[in-house]
Design a protein around this motif. Structure first.
Motif, PDB file in Angstrom:
ATOM      1  N   ASP A  21       0.831  -1.204   0.000  1.00  0.00           N
ATOM      2  CA  ASP A  21       0.000   0.000   0.000  1.00  0.00           C
ATOM      3  C   ASP A  21       0.867   1.256   0.000  1.00  0.00           C
TER       4      ASP A  21
ATOM      5  N   TYR B  65      -4.862   5.988   5.558  1.00  0.00           N
ATOM      6  CA  TYR B  65      -5.190   4.642   5.051  1.00  0.00           C
ATOM      7  C   TYR B  65      -6.389   4.053   5.796  1.00  0.00           C
TER       8      TYR B  65
ATOM      9  N   THR C 137       1.053   2.214  -5.619  1.00  0.00           N
ATOM     10  CA  THR C 137       1.598   2.065  -4.268  1.00  0.00           C
ATOM     11  C   THR C 137       2.156   3.423  -3.869  1.00  0.00           C
TER      12      THR C 137
ATOM     13  N   GLN D   4      -4.297   7.103  -4.697  1.00  0.00           N
ATOM     14  CA  GLN D   4      -3.932   5.926  -5.496  1.00  0.00           C
ATOM     15  C   GLN D   4      -4.214   6.180  -6.988  1.00  0.00           C
TER      16      GLN D   4
END
Length: 480
Positions: free
Chosen positions: A371, A442, A394, A453
Protein backbone atom coordinates in the motif's frame (compact mmCIF):
# COMPACT_ATOMS: atom_id res chain seq x y z
CA UNK A 1 17.44 14.61 -35.95
CA UNK A 2 20.70 13.63 -34.28
CA UNK A 3 23.03 10.68 -34.55
CA UNK A 4 23.88 9.80 -30.94
CA UNK A 5 26.37 7.40 -29.36
CA UNK A 6 25.66 6.64 -25.71
CA UNK A 7 28.67 5.44 -23.72
CA UNK A 8 28.12 3.78 -20.34
CA UNK A 9 29.42 1.06 -18.06
CA UNK A 10 26.13 -0.88 -17.90
CA UNK A 11 22.78 -1.13 -19.64
CA UNK A 12 19.64 -3.23 -19.50
CA UNK A 13 18.69 -5.79 -20.65
CA UNK A 14 22.32 -6.96 -20.63
CA UNK A 15 23.75 -6.07 -17.20
CA UNK A 16 22.71 -4.01 -14.18
CA UNK A 17 24.01 -2.89 -10.79
CA UNK A 18 21.93 0.29 -10.41
CA UNK A 19 19.69 2.92 -11.97
CA UNK A 20 22.29 3.80 -14.64
CA UNK A 21 21.48 0.53 -16.43
CA UNK A 22 17.75 1.35 -16.44
CA UNK A 23 18.44 4.71 -18.09
CA UNK A 24 20.83 3.38 -20.74
CA UNK A 25 18.37 0.58 -21.47
CA UNK A 26 15.26 2.77 -21.84
CA UNK A 27 16.32 6.26 -22.94
CA UNK A 28 17.92 5.17 -26.27
CA UNK A 29 14.72 3.36 -27.27
CA UNK A 30 12.62 6.44 -26.41
CA UNK A 31 14.98 8.70 -28.39
CA UNK A 32 14.88 6.30 -31.33
CA UNK A 33 11.08 6.63 -31.39
CA UNK A 34 11.60 10.41 -31.69
CA UNK A 35 13.54 9.83 -34.91
CA UNK A 36 17.12 9.97 -33.59
CA UNK A 37 19.68 7.36 -34.63
CA UNK A 38 21.00 5.96 -31.34
CA UNK A 39 23.79 3.49 -30.68
CA UNK A 40 25.14 2.38 -27.30
CA UNK A 41 28.52 0.98 -26.25
CA UNK A 42 29.31 -0.82 -22.98
CA UNK A 43 32.01 -3.29 -21.81
CA UNK A 44 31.48 -6.97 -22.56
CA UNK A 45 31.25 -8.45 -19.08
CA UNK A 46 31.36 -12.16 -18.32
CA UNK A 47 27.63 -12.45 -17.62
CA UNK A 48 26.80 -10.82 -20.97
CA UNK A 49 29.20 -13.14 -22.82
CA UNK A 50 27.78 -16.23 -21.11
CA UNK A 51 24.16 -15.33 -21.91
CA UNK A 52 24.40 -13.66 -25.33
CA UNK A 53 27.53 -15.15 -26.91
CA UNK A 54 25.64 -16.88 -29.73
CA UNK A 55 23.69 -13.67 -30.55
CA UNK A 56 26.66 -11.28 -30.77
CA UNK A 57 28.05 -10.19 -34.14
CA UNK A 58 31.83 -9.80 -34.35
CA UNK A 59 32.60 -6.40 -35.92
CA UNK A 60 36.37 -5.95 -35.84
CA UNK A 61 39.61 -6.18 -33.87
CA UNK A 62 42.07 -3.37 -33.19
CA UNK A 63 44.30 -2.13 -30.35
CA UNK A 64 44.84 0.81 -28.00
CA UNK A 65 47.85 1.84 -25.93
CA UNK A 66 47.71 1.13 -22.19
CA UNK A 67 50.79 1.24 -19.96
CA UNK A 68 52.93 1.81 -23.07
CA UNK A 69 51.77 -1.48 -24.62
CA UNK A 70 49.37 -2.11 -27.48
CA UNK A 71 46.39 -3.93 -25.95
CA UNK A 72 43.94 -5.73 -28.28
CA UNK A 73 40.26 -4.79 -28.51
CA UNK A 74 37.54 -7.03 -29.93
CA UNK A 75 34.27 -5.33 -30.83
CA UNK A 76 30.88 -7.06 -30.94
CA UNK A 77 27.36 -5.77 -31.54
CA UNK A 78 23.70 -6.73 -31.18
CA UNK A 79 20.43 -5.06 -32.11
CA UNK A 80 17.97 -4.54 -29.28
CA UNK A 81 14.74 -3.00 -30.54
CA UNK A 82 15.71 -0.08 -32.75
CA UNK A 83 19.09 0.42 -31.05
CA UNK A 84 22.47 -1.10 -31.90
CA UNK A 85 24.49 -2.05 -28.81
CA UNK A 86 28.28 -2.39 -29.13
CA UNK A 87 30.37 -4.37 -26.68
CA UNK A 88 34.08 -3.83 -25.97
CA UNK A 89 35.73 -7.17 -25.15
CA UNK A 90 38.84 -7.69 -23.07
CA UNK A 91 38.75 -10.85 -21.00
CA UNK A 92 41.29 -9.71 -18.42
CA UNK A 93 39.61 -6.38 -17.72
CA UNK A 94 35.92 -7.24 -17.93
CA UNK A 95 35.28 -10.96 -17.53
CA UNK A 96 35.30 -10.80 -13.73
CA UNK A 97 32.83 -11.64 -10.97
CA UNK A 98 31.57 -8.07 -10.51
CA UNK A 99 31.60 -4.85 -12.53
CA UNK A 100 33.42 -2.46 -10.19
CA UNK A 101 35.46 -2.28 -7.02
CA UNK A 102 38.89 -3.44 -8.27
CA UNK A 103 42.28 -1.81 -7.65
CA UNK A 104 42.75 -1.38 -11.40
CA UNK A 105 39.33 0.21 -12.11
CA UNK A 106 41.05 3.34 -13.41
CA UNK A 107 43.09 1.34 -15.89
CA UNK A 108 40.12 -0.82 -16.91
CA UNK A 109 37.90 2.13 -17.75
CA UNK A 110 40.75 4.13 -19.32
CA UNK A 111 41.05 1.18 -21.69
CA UNK A 112 37.30 1.13 -22.29
CA UNK A 113 37.20 4.85 -23.11
CA UNK A 114 40.21 4.66 -25.43
CA UNK A 115 38.63 1.67 -27.17
CA UNK A 116 35.40 3.66 -27.71
CA UNK A 117 37.26 6.63 -29.21
CA UNK A 118 39.19 4.40 -31.62
CA UNK A 119 36.01 2.44 -32.43
CA UNK A 120 34.70 5.48 -34.30
CA UNK A 121 37.72 5.44 -36.59
CA UNK A 122 37.59 1.66 -37.09
CA UNK A 123 33.90 1.70 -38.07
CA UNK A 124 34.08 5.04 -39.88
CA UNK A 125 31.11 6.02 -37.71
CA UNK A 126 30.90 9.70 -36.76
CA UNK A 127 27.91 10.59 -34.55
CA UNK A 128 26.78 14.18 -34.01
CA UNK A 129 26.68 13.64 -30.25
CA UNK A 130 28.58 11.40 -27.84
CA UNK A 131 26.54 11.14 -24.65
CA UNK A 132 28.74 9.95 -21.74
CA UNK A 133 27.36 8.58 -18.47
CA UNK A 134 29.04 8.76 -15.03
CA UNK A 135 32.71 8.60 -14.08
CA UNK A 136 33.52 5.51 -16.15
CA UNK A 137 33.20 7.62 -19.32
CA UNK A 138 34.23 11.05 -18.02
CA UNK A 139 37.62 11.21 -19.77
CA UNK A 140 36.23 10.77 -23.31
CA UNK A 141 35.49 14.47 -23.98
CA UNK A 142 38.90 15.40 -22.57
CA UNK A 143 40.84 12.80 -24.59
CA UNK A 144 39.05 13.68 -27.83
CA UNK A 145 39.55 17.43 -27.40
CA UNK A 146 43.15 17.21 -26.18
CA UNK A 147 44.56 14.46 -28.42
CA UNK A 148 42.35 14.46 -31.56
CA UNK A 149 41.98 18.22 -31.99
CA UNK A 150 43.63 18.20 -35.44
CA UNK A 151 41.14 15.66 -36.83
CA UNK A 152 38.02 17.39 -38.22
CA UNK A 153 35.98 14.17 -37.89
CA UNK A 154 36.45 14.18 -34.11
CA UNK A 155 36.26 17.97 -33.89
CA UNK A 156 32.72 17.96 -35.23
CA UNK A 157 31.41 15.80 -32.37
CA UNK A 158 29.58 17.46 -29.46
CA UNK A 159 29.59 15.97 -25.96
CA UNK A 160 26.90 15.55 -23.31
CA UNK A 161 27.95 14.29 -19.88
CA UNK A 162 25.34 12.93 -17.45
CA UNK A 163 25.96 12.68 -13.71
CA UNK A 164 23.89 9.86 -12.23
CA UNK A 165 25.46 10.01 -8.76
CA UNK A 166 28.10 12.61 -7.89
CA UNK A 167 29.28 10.50 -4.94
CA UNK A 168 31.16 8.12 -7.26
CA UNK A 169 33.78 10.21 -9.04
CA UNK A 170 36.51 7.98 -10.47
CA UNK A 171 39.44 9.55 -8.64
CA UNK A 172 42.87 8.02 -9.33
CA UNK A 173 46.59 8.71 -8.99
CA UNK A 174 48.28 11.21 -11.34
CA UNK A 175 50.52 8.55 -12.89
CA UNK A 176 47.52 7.32 -14.93
CA UNK A 177 47.43 10.55 -16.91
CA UNK A 178 50.29 9.58 -19.20
CA UNK A 179 50.48 5.79 -18.86
CA UNK A 180 46.80 4.90 -19.36
CA UNK A 181 45.14 7.99 -20.79
CA UNK A 182 47.94 9.28 -23.00
CA UNK A 183 47.36 12.85 -21.80
CA UNK A 184 50.02 15.54 -21.14
CA UNK A 185 50.96 16.43 -17.56
CA UNK A 186 50.17 20.12 -18.06
CA UNK A 187 46.50 19.15 -17.60
CA UNK A 188 47.42 18.49 -13.97
CA UNK A 189 49.29 21.76 -13.69
CA UNK A 190 46.50 23.88 -15.18
CA UNK A 191 43.90 22.16 -12.98
CA UNK A 192 41.70 20.76 -15.77
CA UNK A 193 41.81 17.18 -14.50
CA UNK A 194 43.45 17.66 -11.10
CA UNK A 195 41.46 16.73 -8.03
CA UNK A 196 42.67 16.08 -4.48
CA UNK A 197 46.27 15.45 -5.57
CA UNK A 198 45.27 13.03 -8.34
CA UNK A 199 42.96 13.07 -11.34
CA UNK A 200 39.18 12.85 -11.48
CA UNK A 201 37.28 11.27 -14.35
CA UNK A 202 34.08 12.95 -13.10
CA UNK A 203 35.60 16.43 -12.89
CA UNK A 204 37.06 16.04 -16.39
CA UNK A 205 33.67 15.09 -17.79
CA UNK A 206 32.06 18.14 -16.18
CA UNK A 207 34.71 20.53 -17.51
CA UNK A 208 35.20 19.17 -21.03
CA UNK A 209 31.63 18.25 -22.08
CA UNK A 210 29.65 20.81 -24.07
CA UNK A 211 26.60 20.24 -21.90
CA UNK A 212 26.28 18.61 -18.47
CA UNK A 213 23.07 16.96 -17.31
CA UNK A 214 21.91 15.24 -14.19
CA UNK A 215 18.87 13.13 -13.52
CA UNK A 216 16.42 15.57 -11.91
CA UNK A 217 15.92 19.35 -11.76
CA UNK A 218 16.19 19.49 -7.96
CA UNK A 219 19.43 17.47 -7.87
CA UNK A 220 20.92 19.79 -10.51
CA UNK A 221 20.47 22.65 -8.03
CA UNK A 222 21.45 20.67 -4.92
CA UNK A 223 24.86 19.72 -6.35
CA UNK A 224 25.80 23.40 -6.66
CA UNK A 225 25.95 23.53 -2.83
CA UNK A 226 28.59 22.20 -0.39
CA UNK A 227 25.97 19.93 1.22
CA UNK A 228 25.48 17.87 -1.96
CA UNK A 229 28.39 18.90 -4.19
CA UNK A 230 30.88 16.24 -2.96
CA UNK A 231 33.73 18.82 -3.22
CA UNK A 232 32.91 19.45 -6.90
CA UNK A 233 30.42 22.27 -6.29
CA UNK A 234 32.90 24.95 -7.41
CA UNK A 235 33.50 23.11 -10.69
CA UNK A 236 29.77 22.61 -11.21
CA UNK A 237 29.08 26.28 -10.55
CA UNK A 238 31.53 27.11 -13.35
CA UNK A 239 29.27 25.11 -15.68
CA UNK A 240 25.88 25.95 -14.15
CA UNK A 241 24.63 27.69 -17.30
CA UNK A 242 25.31 24.49 -19.26
CA UNK A 243 23.80 22.26 -16.56
CA UNK A 244 20.41 20.66 -17.26
CA UNK A 245 18.31 18.65 -14.80
CA UNK A 246 16.21 16.09 -16.68
CA UNK A 247 14.22 13.62 -14.61
CA UNK A 248 14.44 9.92 -15.50
CA UNK A 249 11.54 7.79 -16.62
CA UNK A 250 11.02 4.03 -16.40
CA UNK A 251 10.33 1.35 -18.97
CA UNK A 252 6.54 1.36 -18.76
CA UNK A 253 6.27 -1.87 -20.77
CA UNK A 254 8.35 -3.86 -18.29
CA UNK A 255 6.74 -2.10 -15.34
CA UNK A 256 3.04 -2.39 -16.05
CA UNK A 257 0.66 -3.89 -13.46
CA UNK A 258 -1.84 -4.65 -16.22
CA UNK A 259 0.51 -7.05 -18.05
CA UNK A 260 3.28 -7.83 -15.53
CA UNK A 261 3.88 -11.61 -15.77
CA UNK A 262 5.67 -11.69 -12.39
CA UNK A 263 2.64 -10.72 -10.28
CA UNK A 264 -0.23 -13.07 -9.50
CA UNK A 265 -3.13 -10.69 -10.11
CA UNK A 266 -2.86 -8.08 -12.86
CA UNK A 267 -4.72 -4.81 -12.51
CA UNK A 268 -5.26 -1.28 -13.83
CA UNK A 269 -6.76 1.94 -12.48
CA UNK A 270 -10.28 0.48 -12.59
CA UNK A 271 -9.77 -2.66 -10.51
CA UNK A 272 -6.65 -1.73 -8.53
CA UNK A 273 -8.35 -1.90 -5.14
CA UNK A 274 -9.78 -5.39 -5.58
CA UNK A 275 -6.69 -6.87 -7.21
CA UNK A 276 -4.17 -5.22 -4.91
CA UNK A 277 -5.76 -6.93 -1.93
CA UNK A 278 -5.37 -10.30 -3.69
CA UNK A 279 -1.71 -9.55 -4.38
CA UNK A 280 -1.24 -8.54 -0.76
CA UNK A 281 -2.71 -11.80 0.56
CA UNK A 282 -0.56 -13.79 -1.87
CA UNK A 283 2.64 -12.00 -0.83
CA UNK A 284 1.80 -12.35 2.86
CA UNK A 285 1.42 -16.09 2.37
CA UNK A 286 4.61 -16.35 0.27
CA UNK A 287 6.80 -14.47 2.76
CA UNK A 288 5.28 -15.74 6.01
CA UNK A 289 3.43 -12.61 7.09
CA UNK A 290 0.09 -12.86 8.89
CA UNK A 291 -2.59 -12.90 6.20
CA UNK A 292 -4.70 -9.80 6.73
CA UNK A 293 -6.23 -7.91 3.81
CA UNK A 294 -6.99 -4.84 5.94
CA UNK A 295 -3.53 -4.12 7.38
CA UNK A 296 -1.41 -1.46 5.68
CA UNK A 297 1.49 -3.23 3.97
CA UNK A 298 4.64 -1.10 3.68
CA UNK A 299 7.21 -2.21 1.09
CA UNK A 300 10.83 -1.28 0.53
CA UNK A 301 13.11 -2.46 -2.31
CA UNK A 302 16.52 -0.84 -1.99
CA UNK A 303 20.25 -0.99 -1.53
CA UNK A 304 20.66 -0.93 2.25
CA UNK A 305 23.10 1.97 2.59
CA UNK A 306 23.42 5.18 4.56
CA UNK A 307 22.50 7.15 1.42
CA UNK A 308 19.07 5.50 1.34
CA UNK A 309 18.13 6.81 4.79
CA UNK A 310 18.08 3.54 6.71
CA UNK A 311 19.84 4.99 9.73
CA UNK A 312 16.72 7.11 10.26
CA UNK A 313 14.76 3.87 10.63
CA UNK A 314 17.41 2.51 13.01
CA UNK A 315 16.64 5.42 15.36
CA UNK A 316 12.91 4.63 15.44
CA UNK A 317 12.65 0.84 15.67
CA UNK A 318 10.30 0.89 18.67
CA UNK A 319 7.91 3.28 16.93
CA UNK A 320 8.21 1.28 13.72
CA UNK A 321 7.29 -1.96 15.50
CA UNK A 322 4.39 -0.27 17.27
CA UNK A 323 2.91 1.13 14.07
CA UNK A 324 -0.24 -0.60 12.73
CA UNK A 325 1.55 -1.90 9.66
CA UNK A 326 3.29 -4.87 8.15
CA UNK A 327 6.75 -4.24 6.67
CA UNK A 328 8.59 -6.00 3.82
CA UNK A 329 12.19 -5.01 3.15
CA UNK A 330 14.03 -6.49 0.16
CA UNK A 331 17.67 -5.62 -0.39
CA UNK A 332 21.32 -6.03 0.43
CA UNK A 333 23.98 -3.61 1.60
CA UNK A 334 25.84 -2.51 4.71
CA UNK A 335 26.27 -5.21 7.36
CA UNK A 336 25.00 -3.15 10.35
CA UNK A 337 21.74 -2.42 8.54
CA UNK A 338 21.31 -6.04 7.39
CA UNK A 339 21.96 -7.32 10.93
CA UNK A 340 19.47 -4.89 12.47
CA UNK A 341 16.74 -5.90 10.03
CA UNK A 342 17.43 -9.59 10.70
CA UNK A 343 16.97 -8.96 14.42
CA UNK A 344 13.85 -6.94 13.67
CA UNK A 345 12.29 -9.82 11.74
CA UNK A 346 13.22 -12.39 14.39
CA UNK A 347 11.48 -10.32 17.06
CA UNK A 348 8.42 -9.57 14.94
CA UNK A 349 7.54 -12.75 13.04
CA UNK A 350 4.41 -12.34 10.97
CA UNK A 351 4.69 -8.54 11.04
CA UNK A 352 8.11 -7.79 9.53
CA UNK A 353 9.99 -9.67 6.79
CA UNK A 354 13.55 -8.98 5.69
CA UNK A 355 14.52 -10.61 2.38
CA UNK A 356 18.30 -10.30 2.30
CA UNK A 357 19.33 -10.20 -1.37
CA UNK A 358 17.75 -9.13 -4.63
CA UNK A 359 15.04 -11.16 -6.33
CA UNK A 360 13.43 -9.60 -9.42
CA UNK A 361 10.20 -11.61 -9.14
CA UNK A 362 9.66 -10.78 -5.47
CA UNK A 363 10.52 -7.12 -6.15
CA UNK A 364 7.67 -6.92 -8.68
CA UNK A 365 5.30 -8.56 -6.19
CA UNK A 366 6.32 -6.14 -3.41
CA UNK A 367 5.49 -3.17 -5.67
CA UNK A 368 2.14 -4.74 -6.61
CA UNK A 369 1.08 -5.86 -3.12
CA UNK A 370 2.19 -2.93 -0.95
CA UNK A 371 0.00 0.00 0.00
CA UNK A 372 2.89 2.31 0.87
CA UNK A 373 6.49 2.37 -0.41
CA UNK A 374 9.24 3.62 1.90
CA UNK A 375 12.12 5.74 0.47
CA UNK A 376 13.58 8.10 3.13
CA UNK A 377 16.83 8.90 1.27
CA UNK A 378 19.50 11.27 2.55
CA UNK A 379 20.00 12.23 -1.10
CA UNK A 380 18.59 10.78 -4.31
CA UNK A 381 19.72 12.07 -7.73
CA UNK A 382 16.54 10.73 -9.32
CA UNK A 383 15.33 7.43 -7.95
CA UNK A 384 13.61 4.67 -9.89
CA UNK A 385 11.69 2.90 -7.13
CA UNK A 386 9.26 5.75 -6.42
CA UNK A 387 8.41 5.90 -10.15
CA UNK A 388 7.66 2.16 -10.20
CA UNK A 389 5.58 2.40 -7.03
CA UNK A 390 3.51 5.24 -8.55
CA UNK A 391 2.93 3.09 -11.63
CA UNK A 392 1.66 0.26 -9.41
CA UNK A 393 -0.65 2.45 -7.30
CA UNK A 394 1.60 2.06 -4.27
CA UNK A 395 1.92 5.44 -2.56
CA UNK A 396 5.55 6.51 -2.04
CA UNK A 397 6.68 7.95 1.27
CA UNK A 398 9.85 9.93 0.52
CA UNK A 399 12.16 12.60 1.82
CA UNK A 400 12.00 15.79 -0.24
CA UNK A 401 15.36 15.58 -2.01
CA UNK A 402 16.54 15.29 -5.61
CA UNK A 403 14.25 13.38 -7.94
CA UNK A 404 12.00 12.33 -5.05
CA UNK A 405 10.97 15.96 -4.60
CA UNK A 406 10.40 16.35 -8.34
CA UNK A 407 8.19 13.28 -8.78
CA UNK A 408 6.22 12.86 -5.54
CA UNK A 409 3.52 15.42 -4.76
CA UNK A 410 2.70 15.29 -1.04
CA UNK A 411 -0.90 14.63 0.04
CA UNK A 412 -2.81 17.81 0.83
CA UNK A 413 -5.87 16.99 2.89
CA UNK A 414 -7.45 20.43 2.27
CA UNK A 415 -7.02 20.57 -1.50
CA UNK A 416 -7.54 16.80 -1.87
CA UNK A 417 -4.43 16.49 -4.01
CA UNK A 418 -1.15 14.58 -4.15
CA UNK A 419 0.21 11.18 -5.14
CA UNK A 420 2.16 10.21 -2.01
CA UNK A 421 3.64 11.43 1.27
CA UNK A 422 6.83 13.31 2.06
CA UNK A 423 8.90 14.96 4.78
CA UNK A 424 11.53 17.67 4.39
CA UNK A 425 14.21 17.45 7.09
CA UNK A 426 16.53 14.48 7.45
CA UNK A 427 15.06 13.70 10.84
CA UNK A 428 13.80 10.36 12.16
CA UNK A 429 10.95 11.97 14.11
CA UNK A 430 9.66 13.58 10.92
CA UNK A 431 9.85 10.22 9.14
CA UNK A 432 7.84 8.43 11.83
CA UNK A 433 5.32 11.26 12.08
CA UNK A 434 4.55 11.13 8.35
CA UNK A 435 4.39 7.30 8.48
CA UNK A 436 1.76 7.51 11.22
CA UNK A 437 -0.02 10.25 9.23
CA UNK A 438 -0.14 7.90 6.23
CA UNK A 439 -1.59 5.19 8.50
CA UNK A 440 -4.33 7.57 9.60
CA UNK A 441 -5.26 8.34 5.99
CA UNK A 442 -5.19 4.64 5.05
CA UNK A 443 -7.43 3.51 7.93
CA UNK A 444 -9.69 6.53 8.47
CA UNK A 445 -9.94 8.42 5.17
CA UNK A 446 -10.58 5.72 2.61
CA UNK A 447 -11.83 8.12 -0.06
CA UNK A 448 -8.70 10.23 0.17
CA UNK A 449 -6.49 7.14 -0.03
CA UNK A 450 -8.30 6.02 -3.18
CA UNK A 451 -7.90 9.51 -4.65
CA UNK A 452 -4.14 9.39 -3.96
CA UNK A 453 -3.93 5.93 -5.50
CA UNK A 454 -5.69 7.10 -8.67
CA UNK A 455 -3.43 10.15 -8.88
CA UNK A 456 -0.37 7.93 -8.47
CA UNK A 457 -1.41 5.68 -11.35
CA UNK A 458 -2.21 8.74 -13.49
CA UNK A 459 1.31 10.15 -12.99
CA UNK A 460 3.34 10.06 -16.22
CA UNK A 461 6.49 8.10 -15.34
CA UNK A 462 7.39 7.25 -18.95
CA UNK A 463 10.40 8.55 -20.87
CA UNK A 464 8.17 10.65 -23.16
CA UNK A 465 8.71 14.08 -21.59
CA UNK A 466 12.37 13.42 -20.78
CA UNK A 467 13.11 12.22 -24.32
CA UNK A 468 11.60 15.47 -25.62
CA UNK A 469 13.88 17.48 -23.33
CA UNK A 470 16.96 15.51 -24.39
CA UNK A 471 15.96 16.14 -28.01
CA UNK A 472 15.90 19.88 -27.31
CA UNK A 473 19.35 19.61 -25.74
CA UNK A 474 20.82 17.69 -28.70
CA UNK A 475 19.28 20.09 -31.21
CA UNK A 476 20.67 23.08 -29.33
CA UNK A 477 24.15 21.55 -29.41
CA UNK A 478 23.97 20.73 -33.11
CA UNK A 479 22.92 24.28 -33.93
CA UNK A 480 25.78 25.93 -32.04
Amino acid sequence: MASILMVASEALPFIKTGGLADVVGSLPQALSQKGHEVKVVIPLYRKIWEKYQSELYFDCEYSVSINYHEVPVRLYSKMEGDVCYFFIQHQGYFERDTLYGYDDDGERFAYFQKAVIEMLNQLNYWPNIIHCHDWQTGMIPCMVKETHDSDPRYNAIRFVYTIHNLLFQGNFGPEMLDSCLGLPYYLMENGNVKFDGGISFMKSGILYADKVTTVSPTYSQEILTPQYGEHLEAVLNMRKYDLWGIVNGIDTKSWNPKTDPLIEYNYDKINVRVQKVKNKLALQKELGLTQDEDVMLVGCVSRLTWQKGFYLLMEQLDALCAAPIQLVILGTGEAPIENKFRDLENGNKGKIVFYNGYNEEIAHRVYAASDLFLMPSLFEPCGISQLISLRYGTLPLVRETGGLKDTVDAYNEYEKSGNGFSFEKYDSNDLINVLYYACDVYYNRKDDWQMLQTNAMNTDVSWENSANTYSLLYNELMNQ
